[in-house]
Design a protein around this motif. Sequence first.
Motif, mmCIF file in Angstrom:
data_model
loop_
_atom_site.group_PDB
_atom_site.id
_atom_site.type_symbol
_atom_site.label_atom_id
_atom_site.label_comp_id
_atom_site.label_asym_id
_atom_site.label_seq_id
_atom_site.Cartn_x
_atom_site.Cartn_y
_atom_site.Cartn_z
ATOM 1 N N UNK A 69 0.813 -1.237 0.000
ATOM 2 C CA UNK A 69 0.000 0.000 0.000
ATOM 3 C C UNK A 69 0.840 1.277 0.000
ATOM 4 N N UNK A 70 2.167 1.144 -0.149
ATOM 5 C CA UNK A 70 3.024 2.326 -0.134
ATOM 6 C C UNK A 70 3.591 2.569 -1.531
ATOM 7 N N UNK A 71 3.370 3.750 -2.101
ATOM 8 C CA UNK A 71 3.987 4.047 -3.396
ATOM 9 C C UNK A 71 5.501 4.066 -3.227
ATOM 10 N N UNK A 72 6.220 3.317 -4.092
ATOM 11 C CA UNK A 72 7.669 3.232 -3.891
ATOM 12 C C UNK A 72 8.462 4.014 -4.941
ATOM 13 N N UNK A 115 0.183 8.051 -11.965
ATOM 14 C CA UNK A 115 0.406 9.247 -11.163
ATOM 15 C C UNK A 115 1.189 10.267 -11.953
ATOM 16 N N UNK A 116 1.379 11.435 -11.367
ATOM 17 C CA UNK A 116 2.201 12.421 -12.059
ATOM 18 C C UNK A 116 3.094 13.167 -11.093
ATOM 19 N N UNK A 122 -2.594 13.072 -2.798
ATOM 20 C CA UNK A 122 -1.169 13.408 -2.713
ATOM 21 C C UNK A 122 -0.411 12.145 -2.341
ATOM 22 N N UNK A 123 0.508 11.724 -3.168
ATOM 23 C CA UNK A 123 1.308 10.535 -2.856
ATOM 24 C C UNK A 123 2.557 10.919 -2.090
ATOM 25 N N UNK A 172 4.196 14.408 -5.924
ATOM 26 C CA UNK A 172 3.619 13.301 -6.705
ATOM 27 C C UNK A 172 2.142 13.187 -6.371
ATOM 28 N N UNK A 173 1.322 13.180 -7.409
ATOM 29 C CA UNK A 173 -0.134 13.103 -7.236
ATOM 30 C C UNK A 173 -0.677 11.845 -7.920
#
Lengths: 241, 241
Positions: B108-111, B151-152, B179-180, B202-203
């Motif tokens: 569940x964590x954006x890496x 994402x961007x 918001x990531x 990062x969004x």
Amino acid sequence: MKRALPLVFTLSRIENLMHQVSFDFAEMRGRIITNTTRVDKKNLQETLAVFFDVISAGLAVSPLIMMEEEGRRIKLKTACSLTISGVMLKHGIPVRPKGGGLIEVVGRKPTRFTDMLMYWATTVDPIDLLTAQGMTDIAGMMRTGNGRILGNLQEAPFPARDRIEELLEQLSAVDFAGILELGDPNMDVLGVSVERDHVGIALVGGTNLVAAAQEADIPVEHESISDLTEVSLMKHIDELI
Amino acid sequence: MKRALPLVFTLSRIENLMHQVSFDFAEMRGRIITNTTRVDKKNLQETLAVFFDVISAGLAVSPLIMMEEEGRRIKLKTACSLTISGVMLKHGIPVRPKGGGLIEVVGRKPTRFTDMLMYWATTVDPIDLLTAQGMTDIAGMMRTGNGRILGNLQEAPFPARDRIEELLEQLSAVDFAGILELGDPNMDVLGVSVERDHVGIALVGGTNLVAAAQEADIPVEHESISDLTEVSLMKHIDELI
């Protein structure tokens, strides 16, 4: 702590392959840059028939193909236009691949890029991305002279123009062609501006072969600019169909 | 002589729309940047069910949707994350959208970004190109916590960081989130370096909604960053399903 892998942009992959090009077109040996396509055996003849039409229409880089069996599938290696950039580099011309895009053709004449992606700013190959969007109309171009084909743009310093022209002629003599436009110094090429004191070179994309197969609803798996292939192991399409 | 139309890169289209954002989040009115999706009426409930799951998982920008009938189809407008950039701009922050890409999520964590296309160097929207490649795994992320989402990345001068944080909190309070990561000055964000003396933001991509629908084999027609929509005309997804 785990380090994140860096993003690899397409230009790095291209330069890596260009560096390894060893194509000796006088002897027709050495490594060229190739695209890889996989098709089911049952679709091979239909695929080669489409490839033949695209090659005959002058929309491919070379009539050479390497075929290899892979279980139920056939792997086809075909020439990538960046081979031509690789040859220029090996002849001392500081050529720079700029981007891949879609080119509008009207009355069999390429008129302008309608879409483009710059190689240094994408991690996925521009041509593969555009092919998946279904935006090509290669069948239309072959049938009526009007359509949309895949191509790319290169840049080189303008004092190299004569040497580039000479090389392109030598390559053309051994059936490595697909030059859409060699621009004049500082002039736009197919509507795209080039850097000051440079010339632009527009080449057909080798992937036109595969995009045409996809337009004909042939299921293919494809990767552009995938690797290098020894040119002496490749066969002329006339021998294969 | 016919003049070639110039290529329009995605960044120009984005800046044009950012300039027109007039979102007043205290009053919940004004224009936001939206994506447009069209689905057949018979697939509407299934599409909204997928959208609901993606929104609940925090992978969309906002729960607001505008629905409109178009013959046999329904047009759905959903919030694009560049709305957030537009709001920052309207509050005087010189934010710059850099590129869109794929983000690997583990536990569940954006890496990290595994693929990216820069907005200034492509005429076709990066997110739409990546969605068509079938490289997302949003279902996986929702089911197991591991997957690949859209994402961007944005950049802003680092002295604006506190003001950005404040704005992001205010937006989050009215359910505009996604918001990531808000990076520290000069530090990589999800593996991508930022310009010196800048912070990266990062969004999540609003198009995760649609990529998830495509993963579920729902036929959709989609355009990211398509236009602006008056936010007061949009409804919460809870009212629609």
